[in-house]
Design a protein around this motif. Structure first.
Motif, PDB file in Angstrom:
ATOM      1  N   MET A 179       0.806  -1.218   0.000  1.00  0.00           N
ATOM      2  CA  MET A 179       0.000   0.000   0.000  1.00  0.00           C
ATOM      3  C   MET A 179       0.844   1.275   0.000  1.00  0.00           C
ATOM      4  SD  MET A 179      -3.228   0.816  -0.014  1.00  0.00           S
ATOM      5  CE  MET A 179      -4.362   2.140   0.379  1.00  0.00           C
ATOM      6  N   HIS A 180       1.849   1.337   0.872  1.00  0.00           N
ATOM      7  CA  HIS A 180       2.592   2.583   1.037  1.00  0.00           C
ATOM      8  C   HIS A 180       3.688   2.793  -0.002  1.00  0.00           C
ATOM      9  CE1 HIS A 180       4.552  -0.574   3.446  1.00  0.00           C
ATOM     10  NE2 HIS A 180       5.687   0.015   3.103  1.00  0.00           N
ATOM     11  N   ASP A 181       3.935   1.779  -0.869  1.00  0.00           N
ATOM     12  CA  ASP A 181       4.994   1.910  -1.880  1.00  0.00           C
ATOM     13  C   ASP A 181       4.459   1.800  -3.306  1.00  0.00           C
ATOM     14  OD1 ASP A 181       6.850   2.173   0.101  1.00  0.00           O
ATOM     15  OD2 ASP A 181       7.857   0.262  -0.226  1.00  0.00           O
ATOM     16  N   ARG A 182       3.172   1.934  -3.494  1.00  0.00           N
ATOM     17  CA  ARG A 182       2.571   1.653  -4.801  1.00  0.00           C
ATOM     18  C   ARG A 182       3.160   2.504  -5.922  1.00  0.00           C
ATOM     19  NH1 ARG A 182      -2.780   2.442  -5.664  1.00  0.00           N
ATOM     20  NH2 ARG A 182      -2.937   0.682  -7.084  1.00  0.00           N
ATOM     21  N   GLU A 183       3.266   3.795  -5.706  1.00  0.00           N
ATOM     22  CA  GLU A 183       3.759   4.679  -6.765  1.00  0.00           C
ATOM     23  C   GLU A 183       5.182   4.316  -7.182  1.00  0.00           C
ATOM     24  OE1 GLU A 183       4.365   9.455  -7.731  1.00  0.00           O
ATOM     25  OE2 GLU A 183       3.303   8.817  -5.917  1.00  0.00           O
ATOM     26  N   SER A 184       6.057   4.109  -6.215  1.00  0.00           N
ATOM     27  CA  SER A 184       7.454   3.824  -6.537  1.00  0.00           C
ATOM     28  C   SER A 184       7.618   2.434  -7.152  1.00  0.00           C
ATOM     29  CB  SER A 184       8.328   3.953  -5.286  1.00  0.00           C
ATOM     30  OG  SER A 184       7.898   3.084  -4.263  1.00  0.00           O
ATOM     31  N   VAL A 185       6.854   1.461  -6.686  1.00  0.00           N
ATOM     32  CA  VAL A 185       6.958   0.105  -7.234  1.00  0.00           C
ATOM     33  C   VAL A 185       6.529   0.069  -8.691  1.00  0.00           C
ATOM     34  CG1 VAL A 185       5.963  -2.223  -7.152  1.00  0.00           C
ATOM     35  CG2 VAL A 185       6.772  -1.132  -5.051  1.00  0.00           C
ATOM     36  N   TYR A 186       5.381   0.661  -9.007  1.00  0.00           N
ATOM     37  CA  TYR A 186       4.920   0.663 -10.398  1.00  0.00           C
ATOM     38  C   TYR A 186       5.891   1.429 -11.296  1.00  0.00           C
ATOM     39  CZ  TYR A 186       0.423  -1.380  -9.097  1.00  0.00           C
ATOM     40  OH  TYR A 186      -0.555  -2.231  -8.650  1.00  0.00           O
ATOM     41  N   LYS A 187       6.476   2.458 -10.756  1.00  0.00           N
ATOM     42  CA  LYS A 187       7.445   3.237 -11.537  1.00  0.00           C
ATOM     43  C   LYS A 187       8.688   2.391 -11.827  1.00  0.00           C
ATOM     44  CE  LYS A 187       7.558   7.532 -10.606  1.00  0.00           C
ATOM     45  NZ  LYS A 187       7.764   8.855  -9.952  1.00  0.00           N
ATOM     46  N   LEU A 188       9.134   1.619 -10.848  1.00  0.00           N
ATOM     47  CA  LEU A 188      10.317   0.775 -11.037  1.00  0.00           C
ATOM     48  C   LEU A 188      10.043  -0.374 -12.005  1.00  0.00           C
ATOM     49  CD1 LEU A 188      11.562   0.692  -7.340  1.00  0.00           C
ATOM     50  CD2 LEU A 188      12.934   1.413  -9.296  1.00  0.00           C
ATOM     51  N   LEU A 189       8.856  -0.937 -11.940  1.00  0.00           N
ATOM     52  CA  LEU A 189       8.510  -1.998 -12.888  1.00  0.00           C
ATOM     53  C   LEU A 189       8.432  -1.431 -14.300  1.00  0.00           C
ATOM     54  CD1 LEU A 189       5.750  -3.981 -10.938  1.00  0.00           C
ATOM     55  CD2 LEU A 189       8.197  -4.451 -11.053  1.00  0.00           C
ATOM     56  N   GLY A 190       7.897  -0.219 -14.409  1.00  0.00           N
ATOM     57  CA  GLY A 190       7.865   0.479 -15.689  1.00  0.00           C
ATOM     58  C   GLY A 190       7.137  -0.272 -16.785  1.00  0.00           C
ATOM     59  N   LYS A 191       7.496   0.030 -18.024  1.00  0.00           N
ATOM     60  CA  LYS A 191       6.819  -0.582 -19.166  1.00  0.00           C
ATOM     61  C   LYS A 191       7.363  -1.961 -19.505  1.00  0.00           C
ATOM     62  CE  LYS A 191       9.842   1.809 -22.474  1.00  0.00           C
ATOM     63  NZ  LYS A 191      10.591   0.611 -22.890  1.00  0.00           N
ATOM     64  N   ASP A 192       8.469  -2.356 -18.877  1.00  0.00           N
ATOM     65  CA  ASP A 192       9.115  -3.626 -19.230  1.00  0.00           C
ATOM     66  C   ASP A 192       8.627  -4.817 -18.413  1.00  0.00           C
ATOM     67  OD1 ASP A 192      10.759  -2.413 -21.171  1.00  0.00           O
ATOM     68  OD2 ASP A 192      12.142  -1.739 -19.613  1.00  0.00           O
ATOM     69  N   ILE A 193       7.910  -4.572 -17.299  1.00  0.00           N
ATOM     70  CA  ILE A 193       7.417  -5.665 -16.460  1.00  0.00           C
ATOM     71  C   ILE A 193       5.910  -5.491 -16.249  1.00  0.00           C
ATOM     72  CG2 ILE A 193       7.603  -6.856 -14.252  1.00  0.00           C
ATOM     73  CD1 ILE A 193      10.449  -5.785 -14.019  1.00  0.00           C
ATOM     74  N   ILE A 194       5.130  -6.436 -16.757  1.00  0.00           N
ATOM     75  CA  ILE A 194       3.668  -6.340 -16.684  1.00  0.00           C
ATOM     76  C   ILE A 194       3.166  -6.891 -15.348  1.00  0.00           C
ATOM     77  CG2 ILE A 194       1.492  -7.148 -17.671  1.00  0.00           C
ATOM     78  CD1 ILE A 194       2.843  -7.279 -20.381  1.00  0.00           C
ATOM     79  N   PRO A 195       2.370  -6.112 -14.595  1.00  0.00           N
ATOM     80  CA  PRO A 195       1.749  -6.635 -13.365  1.00  0.00           C
ATOM     81  C   PRO A 195       0.429  -7.348 -13.671  1.00  0.00           C
ATOM     82  CG  PRO A 195       2.218  -4.247 -13.253  1.00  0.00           C
ATOM     83  CD  PRO A 195       2.241  -4.657 -14.674  1.00  0.00           C
ATOM     84  N   LEU A 196       0.305  -8.547 -13.124  1.00  0.00           N
ATOM     85  CA  LEU A 196      -0.915  -9.334 -13.235  1.00  0.00           C
ATOM     86  C   LEU A 196      -1.452  -9.508 -11.820  1.00  0.00           C
ATOM     87  CD1 LEU A 196      -2.652 -10.941 -15.266  1.00  0.00           C
ATOM     88  CD2 LEU A 196      -1.140 -12.888 -14.883  1.00  0.00           C
ATOM     89  N   GLU A 197      -2.657  -8.998 -11.554  1.00  0.00           N
ATOM     90  CA  GLU A 197      -3.117  -8.860 -10.171  1.00  0.00           C
ATOM     91  C   GLU A 197      -4.451  -9.569  -9.933  1.00  0.00           C
ATOM     92  OE1 GLU A 197      -0.961  -4.522  -9.546  1.00  0.00           O
ATOM     93  OE2 GLU A 197      -3.045  -4.561 -10.233  1.00  0.00           O
ATOM     94  N   GLY A 198      -4.691  -9.916  -8.643  1.00  0.00           N
ATOM     95  CA  GLY A 198      -5.946 -10.563  -8.277  1.00  0.00           C
ATOM     96  C   GLY A 198      -6.051 -11.998  -8.746  1.00  0.00           C
ATOM     97  N   LEU A 199      -4.954 -12.745  -8.695  1.00  0.00           N
ATOM     98  CA  LEU A 199      -4.952 -14.124  -9.186  1.00  0.00           C
ATOM     99  C   LEU A 199      -5.488 -15.103  -8.140  1.00  0.00           C
ATOM    100  CD1 LEU A 199      -1.452 -14.159 -10.905  1.00  0.00           C
ATOM    101  CD2 LEU A 199      -3.680 -14.127 -12.047  1.00  0.00           C
ATOM    102  N   ASP A 200      -6.135 -16.143  -8.621  1.00  0.00           N
ATOM    103  CA  ASP A 200      -6.657 -17.200  -7.756  1.00  0.00           C
ATOM    104  C   ASP A 200      -5.672 -18.372  -7.783  1.00  0.00           C
ATOM    105  OD1 ASP A 200      -8.159 -18.898  -6.246  1.00  0.00           O
ATOM    106  OD2 ASP A 200      -9.753 -19.183  -7.724  1.00  0.00           O
TER     107      ASP A 200
END
Length: 232
Positions: A179-200
């Motif tokens: 929660m507290h690092d969302r902005e920096s984490v997404y920025k570091l992942l950038g366009k080269d690493i795709i986040p896939l979220e809410g997986l079962d």
């Protein structure tokens, strides 16, 4: 006539063999997509999702044939979804489909640099799904958003980006980042690493699989609901 029947039987046997071969090649299929339902968690909300589909409506066309439809209301970053650095239209489908490694994160541990390094992800791996305490806690089955979920910290995302060849990361709650690092984490992942979220993936054993993911094509959206399966 007997020759014709024999040829027909050969054809049937050949078709049956092809079907069996296809099943063997495909292997076991695991659906890792959460069902979209009223009460599913929404990021930052204590109420969860309201009615997803409905109410049912029926209309008649010009030839008096009944046509049925139901309106749909859906937050694009709820349930199982893909997040894009820019827009969904620019997501690389090759990255979303291919060999994947499912790893189990130590209980109650965030994905810090120390933890990511501890997992010893092989250099050749480009896609990783992280099975965390989020699954043990059934967070995706609870209506109220839980800000204490497990995810990447800033230093964990930085270590991942600098020391691995990973192009896709998946996780079992609504954000790959704490929660507290969302902005920096997404920025570091950038366009080269795709986040896939809410997986079962609570019932998925760690190991190697083949991943198949297709996000909905939504114009100008930065995330999209996605159907995902694993094949073993």
């Amino acid at each position: 006539m007997m020759i014709m029947n024999f040829g027909y039987l050969q054809l049937l046997l050949l078709m049956a063999t092809c079907v069996v071969a296809s099943i063997v090649e495909l292997g076991d299929i695991f659906d890792i997509t959460h069902e979209y339902r009223p009460g599913m968690p929404i990021f930052g909300s204590s109420d969860g999702a309201r009615l997803i589909v409905g109410p049912y409506k029926g209309i008649n066309d010009t030839e008096n044939r009944e046509l049925n439809y139901s309106p749909m209301q859906l937050a694009t970053d709820s349930g199982t979804h893909t997040k894009a650095y820019t827009t969904v239209e620019e997501l690389d489908l090759e990255t979303l489909n291919g060999p994947v490694l499912v790893v189990e994160v130590p209980k109650d541990k965030n994905l810090t640099a120390e933890v990511v390094e501890f997992l010893k992800i092989p250099d050749h791996v480009e896609r990783v799904l992280f099975k965390t305490s989020n699954s043990d806690r059934d967070l995706m089955l609870k209506k109220e958003f839980d800000s204490s979920y497990t995810g990447f910290t800033t230093d964990g995302a930085e270590w991942l980006a600098k020391n691995t060849n990973i192009k896709l990361v998946g996780i079992d709650y609504l954000s790959v980042a704490v929660m507290h690092d969302r902005e920096s984490v997404y920025k570091l992942l950038g366009k080269d690493i795709i986040p896939l979220e809410g997986l079962d993936i609570g019932g998925i054993r760690p190991g190697e699989y083949s991943l198949r993911c297709l996000p909905l094509g939504i114009s100008d959206a930065s995330e999209a609901p996605t159907r995902c399966i694993l094949i073993q």
